[in-house]
Design a protein around this motif. Sequence first.
Motif, PDB file in Angstrom:
ATOM      1  N   GLY A  18       0.876  -1.237   0.035  1.00 47.92           N
ATOM      2  CA  GLY A  18      -0.006  -0.074   0.009  1.00 47.92           C
ATOM      3  C   GLY A  18       0.950   1.148  -0.191  1.00 47.92           C
ATOM      4  O   GLY A  18       1.867   1.370  -0.584  1.00 47.92           O
ATOM      5  N   PRO A  19       0.188   2.358   0.804  1.00 46.80           N
ATOM      6  CA  PRO A  19       1.123   3.580   0.575  1.00 46.80           C
ATOM      7  C   PRO A  19       2.337   3.590   1.262  1.00 46.80           C
ATOM      8  O   PRO A  19       3.425   4.405   0.838  1.00 46.80           O
ATOM      9  CB  PRO A  19       0.173   4.474   1.564  1.00 46.80           C
ATOM     10  N   THR A  20       2.638   2.501   2.270  1.00 51.26           N
ATOM     11  CA  THR A  20       3.800   2.489   2.998  1.00 51.26           C
ATOM     12  C   THR A  20       4.767   2.007   1.918  1.00 51.26           C
ATOM     13  O   THR A  20       5.957   2.643   1.672  1.00 51.26           O
ATOM     14  CB  THR A  20       3.806   1.477   4.170  1.00 51.26           C
ATOM     15  N   GLY A  21       4.658   0.832   1.363  1.00 51.80           N
ATOM     16  CA  GLY A  21       5.370   0.336   0.308  1.00 51.80           C
ATOM     17  C   GLY A  21       5.773   1.409  -0.781  1.00 51.80           C
ATOM     18  O   GLY A  21       6.867   1.451  -1.286  1.00 51.80           O
ATOM     19  N   THR A  22       4.602   2.325  -1.133  1.00 50.09           N
ATOM     20  CA  THR A  22       4.916   3.149  -2.376  1.00 50.09           C
ATOM     21  C   THR A  22       5.930   4.000  -2.101  1.00 50.09           C
ATOM     22  O   THR A  22       6.730   4.435  -2.959  1.00 50.09           O
ATOM     23  CB  THR A  22       3.595   3.866  -2.621  1.00 50.09           C
ATOM     24  N   LYS A  23       5.727   4.675  -0.901  1.00 48.79           N
ATOM     25  CA  LYS A  23       6.818   5.614  -0.178  1.00 48.79           C
ATOM     26  C   LYS A  23       8.405   4.993  -0.301  1.00 48.79           C
ATOM     27  O   LYS A  23       9.010   5.771  -0.470  1.00 48.79           O
ATOM     28  CB  LYS A  23       6.137   6.091   1.289  1.00 48.79           C
ATOM     29  N   ILE A  24       8.360   3.737   0.183  1.00 45.75           N
ATOM     30  CA  ILE A  24       9.796   3.164   0.238  1.00 45.75           C
ATOM     31  C   ILE A  24      10.144   2.975  -1.188  1.00 45.75           C
ATOM     32  O   ILE A  24      11.552   3.369  -1.446  1.00 45.75           O
ATOM     33  CB  ILE A  24       9.664   1.617   0.773  1.00 45.75           C
ATOM     34  N   LEU A  25       9.414   2.638  -2.219  1.00 46.79           N
ATOM     35  CA  LEU A  25       9.802   2.431  -3.685  1.00 46.79           C
ATOM     36  C   LEU A  25      10.266   3.989  -4.045  1.00 46.79           C
ATOM     37  O   LEU A  25      11.170   4.118  -4.798  1.00 46.79           O
ATOM     38  CB  LEU A  25       8.909   2.041  -4.468  1.00 46.79           C
ATOM     39  N   GLN A  26       9.413   4.846  -3.722  1.00 44.88           N
ATOM     40  CA  GLN A  26       9.938   6.186  -4.147  1.00 44.88           C
ATOM     41  C   GLN A  26      11.128   6.800  -3.460  1.00 44.88           C
ATOM     42  O   GLN A  26      11.782   7.395  -4.416  1.00 44.88           O
ATOM     43  CB  GLN A  26       8.638   7.177  -3.835  1.00 44.88           C
ATOM     44  N   ASN A  27      11.144   6.403  -2.183  1.00 47.48           N
ATOM     45  CA  ASN A  27      12.362   6.894  -1.728  1.00 47.48           C
ATOM     46  C   ASN A  27      13.871   6.126  -2.325  1.00 47.48           C
ATOM     47  O   ASN A  27      14.620   6.827  -2.329  1.00 47.48           O
ATOM     48  CB  ASN A  27      12.572   6.306  -0.042  1.00 47.48           C
ATOM     49  N   PHE A  28      13.513   4.757  -2.756  1.00 50.43           N
ATOM     50  CA  PHE A  28      14.761   4.318  -3.444  1.00 50.43           C
ATOM     51  C   PHE A  28      15.031   4.965  -4.746  1.00 50.43           C
ATOM     52  O   PHE A  28      16.109   5.242  -4.932  1.00 50.43           O
ATOM     53  CB  PHE A  28      14.246   2.839  -3.537  1.00 50.43           C
ATOM     54  N   LEU A  29      13.948   5.381  -5.712  1.00 51.71           N
ATOM     55  CA  LEU A  29      13.935   5.993  -6.675  1.00 51.71           C
ATOM     56  C   LEU A  29      14.630   7.316  -6.753  1.00 51.71           C
ATOM     57  O   LEU A  29      15.377   7.726  -7.565  1.00 51.71           O
ATOM     58  CB  LEU A  29      12.639   6.181  -7.402  1.00 51.71           C
ATOM     59  N   ASP A  30      14.494   7.806  -5.496  1.00 53.04           N
ATOM     60  CA  ASP A  30      15.040   9.394  -5.066  1.00 53.04           C
ATOM     61  C   ASP A  30      16.643   9.256  -4.475  1.00 53.04           C
ATOM     62  O   ASP A  30      17.120  10.247  -4.429  1.00 53.04           O
ATOM     63  CB  ASP A  30      14.182  10.029  -3.799  1.00 53.04           C
TER      64      ASP A  30
END
Length: 193
Positions: free
Chosen positions: A180-192
């Motif tokens: 969900g939103p937590t996993g999405t945030k982690i993936l975005q953090n990785f991309l950043d």
Amino acid sequence: MNVVIIDYKGGNVQSVRFALERLGVQATLTEDRETIQQADKVIFPGEGEANSAMRQLTADGLDKIIPALTQPFLGICLGMQLMCRHSEENDTPMLNIIPLDVKRFVTDLKVPHMGWNNIYNLKSPLMKGLNEQDYVYFVHSYHVPQSEHTIAAADYPQPFSAAVQYQNFYAVQFHAEKSGPTGTKILQNFLDL
């Protein structure tokens, strides 16, 4: 940004691709060594059994390429375990990137550990913007014990590493792409990164 998902015929690659597409990223799915080496970011998903996965990685020559990568690298679920030294699952030598061993859960609780758990002791830019009330989705029978490389922990019932970091290598035991939103945030953090 050139993002590659490693294809070793043993991962939940479509879920990862869809999660990245929701973030506006079209990732390349490949086992081609040169393509992997030239990527800006590499994602290493996984489901299944350690020994079979290691046999496929070795057959594709990826067992030599992956440990030498210098760009940000994210292992997911079995991908995290494969990055370690050794697994108790079928007594399997792993990629030996992260100096940790993978252990089977010893508990009276049902194994595999399946479901939503909160993560805590959050460290590293990968966990930026998260808090200890955030939940992620796990499916696993083996775990990495806590160590100085742990950047997030969870309990089942004993504490274990929910995420680790070693140099440019990041890894999560849970399925970020299904969290969900937590996993999405982690993936975005990785991309950043």
